[in-house]
Write a protein that holds these residues in place. Structure first.
Motif, short mmCIF file in Angstrom:
data_model
loop_
_atom_site.label_atom_id
_atom_site.label_comp_id
_atom_site.label_asym_id
_atom_site.label_seq_id
_atom_site.Cartn_x
_atom_site.Cartn_y
_atom_site.Cartn_z
N LEU A 37 68.16 46.91 45.09
CA LEU A 37 66.72 46.81 45.24
C LEU A 37 66.22 47.96 46.10
N GLN A 38 65.16 48.59 45.67
CA GLN A 38 64.58 49.71 46.41
C GLN A 38 63.10 49.44 46.63
N ALA A 39 62.73 49.19 47.87
CA ALA A 39 61.34 48.90 48.21
C ALA A 39 60.62 50.18 48.62
N SER A 40 59.34 50.23 48.32
CA SER A 40 58.53 51.40 48.68
C SER A 40 57.07 50.98 48.83
N GLY A 41 56.27 51.88 49.39
CA GLY A 41 54.84 51.65 49.47
C GLY A 41 54.29 51.30 50.83
N GLY A 42 55.16 51.16 51.82
CA GLY A 42 54.67 50.84 53.15
C GLY A 42 53.91 52.00 53.77
N GLY A 43 53.26 51.72 54.90
CA GLY A 43 52.53 52.78 55.58
C GLY A 43 51.71 52.23 56.72
N LEU B 91 52.89 47.26 47.78
CA LEU B 91 54.33 47.48 47.87
C LEU B 91 54.97 47.31 46.50
N SER B 92 56.03 48.04 46.27
CA SER B 92 56.78 47.92 45.03
C SER B 92 58.26 47.80 45.34
N CYS B 93 58.96 47.14 44.44
CA CYS B 93 60.40 46.99 44.58
C CYS B 93 61.03 47.19 43.21
N TYR C 47 60.68 43.17 53.15
CA TYR C 47 61.91 43.23 52.36
C TYR C 47 61.71 42.54 51.02
N CYS C 48 62.21 43.15 49.97
CA CYS C 48 62.26 42.44 48.70
C CYS C 48 63.64 41.82 48.55
N GLY D 266 63.99 47.45 53.02
CA GLY D 266 62.81 47.22 53.84
C GLY D 266 61.88 48.41 53.87
N THR D 267 60.59 48.12 53.97
CA THR D 267 59.59 49.17 54.10
C THR D 267 58.59 48.73 55.17
#
Length: 123
Positions: A3-9, A19-21, A91-92, A116-117
């Motif tokens: 699993l790869q999470a992204s989109g935080g900020g 957010l995307s996973c 976390y996803c 985690g992001t």
């Protein structure tokens, strides 16, 4: 499954963030959890492939929307009206099979976890 999470900020209170996973394979249930500094990880939202009906923590209900694209093996979390208390590492998580409804909020129901992001909401 990876699993790869992204989109935080970093955003301001009242702003939105998505957010995307991305999952490397097929899953039966996917979820978002979050962990704020000094606190335990907590459930945010989950969705099952079998029903498609989402489940939310009370703290985010009405503000966050979880969705999936099972054809692409992706999980999303649209976060609106963000508050400083939403600040956490998100976390996803996933399980290959369906998680029973009563266990959706439990960390140990999920087999796979993303890295985690970070989401930071300033006041």
């Amino acid at each position: 499954v990876q699993l790869q999470a992204s989109g935080g900020g970093l955003v301001q209170a009242g702003d939105s963030l998505r957010l995307s996973c991305a999952a490397s394979g097929r899953t039966g249930t996917m979820a978002w959890f979050r962990q704020a500094p000094g606190l335990e990880r907590e459930f945010v939202a989950a969705i099952r492939r079998t029903s498609g009906t989402p489940t939310y923590a009370d703290s985010v209900k009405g503000r966050f929307t979880i969705s999936t694209d099972y054809a692409k093996n992706t999980l999303n979390l649209q976060m609106n009206s963000l508050k400083p208390e939403d600040t956490a590492v998100y976390y996803c998580a996933a399980k290959l099979s369906a998680v029973i409804l009563s266990a959706l909020r439990l960390e140990n129901s999920y087999t796979y976890w993303g890295q985690g992001t970070q989401v930071t909401v300033s006041s």
